[in-house]
Design a protein around this motif. Structure first.
Motif, PDB file in Angstrom:
ATOM      1  N   HIS A 173       0.954  -1.179  -0.306  1.00 41.66           N
ATOM      2  CA  HIS A 173       0.236  -0.332  -0.208  1.00 41.66           C
ATOM      3  C   HIS A 173       0.951   1.064  -0.067  1.00 41.66           C
ATOM      4  O   HIS A 173       1.772   1.645   0.101  1.00 41.66           O
ATOM      5  N   ASP A 185       7.048   1.673   5.867  1.00 38.16           N
ATOM      6  CA  ASP A 185       5.343   1.361   5.298  1.00 38.16           C
ATOM      7  C   ASP A 185       4.423   0.636   4.684  1.00 38.16           C
ATOM      8  O   ASP A 185       4.035   2.108   3.986  1.00 38.16           O
ATOM      9  N   GLY A 186       4.732  -0.135   3.400  1.00 43.37           N
ATOM     10  CA  GLY A 186       3.703  -0.113   2.420  1.00 43.37           C
ATOM     11  C   GLY A 186       4.453   0.356   1.593  1.00 43.37           C
ATOM     12  O   GLY A 186       4.114  -0.001   0.326  1.00 43.37           O
ATOM     13  N   GLU A 210      -5.051   0.392   3.339  1.00 44.03           N
ATOM     14  CA  GLU A 210      -4.810  -0.253   4.493  1.00 44.03           C
ATOM     15  C   GLU A 210      -4.796  -0.115   5.583  1.00 44.03           C
ATOM     16  O   GLU A 210      -5.301  -0.843   6.341  1.00 44.03           O
ATOM     17  N   GLU A 211      -3.785   1.281   6.050  1.00 49.96           N
ATOM     18  CA  GLU A 211      -3.662   1.566   7.388  1.00 49.96           C
ATOM     19  C   GLU A 211      -4.834   2.241   8.050  1.00 49.96           C
ATOM     20  O   GLU A 211      -5.095   1.965   9.269  1.00 49.96           O
ATOM     21  N   HIS A 262       7.494  -6.331   2.974  1.00 51.18           N
ATOM     22  CA  HIS A 262       7.407  -5.319   4.686  1.00 51.18           C
ATOM     23  C   HIS A 262       8.611  -5.261   5.497  1.00 51.18           C
ATOM     24  O   HIS A 262       8.934  -5.758   5.430  1.00 51.18           O
ATOM     25  N   HIS A 303      -1.723  -7.093   7.882  1.00 50.88           N
ATOM     26  CA  HIS A 303      -1.286  -6.894   6.048  1.00 50.88           C
ATOM     27  C   HIS A 303      -2.162  -7.254   5.386  1.00 50.88           C
ATOM     28  O   HIS A 303      -3.099  -7.879   5.223  1.00 50.88           O
TER      29      HIS A 303
END
Ligand SMILES: [Zn+2]
Length: 414
Positions: A86, A97-98, A131-132, A193, A361
């Motif tokens: 993401h 992150d992502g 995603e978050e 990731h 995830h």
């Protein structure tokens, strides 16, 4: 293991792209703010899609905004070998992150292009929407709809704290695509990731082979009391919703220590109404995030958490409303793909270890509909969801090298 060695990926090129992506929504503290479906989310999507097109990928967008970028295979009708993650972040999120997962996929495609390697199966890079989960109702929304775990309409009708509808924002940023969400087979799904924890860094290992992820239950708790004047209402007559919520937060923390090994329980978001300096709070809404690798323990924790909140509410004369906003089952990844990652790490002489993911995830959702596995790389001090999040170009390159090998193995070079 396949006979064909993957081409060496270009770690420097990957890092350059990564740092260019990190400029979008860059925060003064060195992090990134790209809330889902914000202007920054749109700009980062546009940039990534332009890179993918340049690398020869065909782009499709589905009705919840997931973007699929396909490098054609020699046989057009075969299911793709997919990778992605993401581009949205936390409000004060990090650069890796992502973003790492989608950029790793891009580097694999670029490296295969440079080496003129074709595959039987198509390769596909995917950017999952939201995603978050820090702006709309919950997390991993795009991948959950893809996997049939959430109705599309629920996600499109979700609203942010300003009452702005998910579906309307998707149209505004130009990513309300025409394709149905999900419904096509995937040969294998990999997600790279950062670990978001300290284990790999502490052990000096560049790669983690992820066996699965712990389960998660999330709740929204509404505590309702009575508003009143902060100067005139005596203490013994008050029904203070914030005080009730504060006592619940303390009690919830204690619940975690009643189980062995400990679950993790977090009260992370609180809204107080009317949120005024001199009015007794009449209503407080807060969130609970609870996680554990064992499904039965997680269910027991849920029952205990609700019981302690009910007890405090009853004692204080407050009303309590509990809404479960997310349930993510304990995820178990595909044994064959996990083994292919171990073998690729050995082939490339990169030390690794097996591990579980503490975080949820997109891969945990896709594991419900396709063979799935994840590759972790270390992050500095084990921190994530903060501007301080950091990772080295070398570790990112190591993870991507393994991704290139396992994707090539699964897609079969021709
Ligand atoms: Zn992530």
């Amino acid at each position: 293991m396949s006979d064909v060695q993957a081409p060496r990926i270009d770690g420097e090129r990957q890092w350059q792209s990564h740092m260019e992506m990190a400029k979008i929504g860059a925060t003064p503290g060195g992090g990134v703010c790209r809330l889902s479906l914000s202007d920054e989310d749109k700009i980062s999507r546009d940039l990534f899609v332009s890179w993918a097109k340049k690398a020869g990928c065909h782009v499709r967008v589905d009705r919840v905004g997931n973007i699929f970028m396909r490098r054609l295979g020699a046989e057009l009708d075969l299911p793709p070998v997919m990778t992605g993650s993401h581009l949205d972040t936390q409000p004060l999120g990090g650069r890796f992150d992502g973003a790492y997962g989608v950029l790793a996929g891009l580097e694999v495609v670029r490296a295969l292009n440079d080496a003129h390697i074709r595959t039987r199966h198509p390769l596909e890079i995917v950017i999952w929407t939201d995603e978050e989960g820090c702006r709309f109702t919950t997390k991993t929304m795009g991948s959950a709809v893809f996997a049939g775990l959430r109705p599309e309409a629920d996600v499109l009708d979700g609203v942010d704290p300003d009452g702005i509808r998910f579906g309307d924002e998707l149209v505004r940023i130009g990513y309300a695509g025409p394709e149905p969400c999900g419904g096509f087979p995937i040969k294998a799904y990999f997600e790279n990731h950062i670990e978001q924890g300290p284990i790999l860094e502490n052990e000096g290992l560049p790669v983690g082979v992820v066996l699965g992820a712990q389960g998660q239950r999330a709740f929204q708790i509404t505590v309702t009391g009575e508003e009143g004047h902060a100067g005139t209402l005596p203490m013994n007559l008050r029904k203070d919703a914030f005080l009730g919520a504060a006592r619940m937060a303390d009690a919830l923390n204690a619940v975690a220590f009643n189980h062995e090994p400990w679950p993790v329980i977090t009260v992370g978001h609180v809204r107080v109404r009317p949120n005024s300096r001199n009015t007794i709070p009449g209503q407080t809404v807060f969130t609970i995030d609870s996680r554990h690798p064992d499904a039965d323990t997680l269910a027991a924790v849920k029952a205990e958490m609700i019981a302690v909140c009910e007890g405090i509410a009853a004692n204080m004369g407050l009303e309590l409303d509990v809404l479960e906003t997310n349930y993510s089952a304990v995820a178990t990844f595909d044994a064959e793909l996990v083994q292919s990652i171990r073998e690729a790490a050995a082939r490339w002489d990169l030390p690794c270890r097996d591990m579980f993911s503490g975080a949820g995830h997109d891969a945990c959702k896709i594991a419900e509909v396709a063979p799935t596995a994840m590759i972790f790389v270390p992050c500095k001090d084990g921190v994530s969801h903060t501007e301080r999040e950091d990772a080295t170009p070398e570790d990112l390159a190591a993870g991507t090298q393994i991704l290139a090998q396992v994707m090539l193995d699964a897609a079969e070079a021709v």
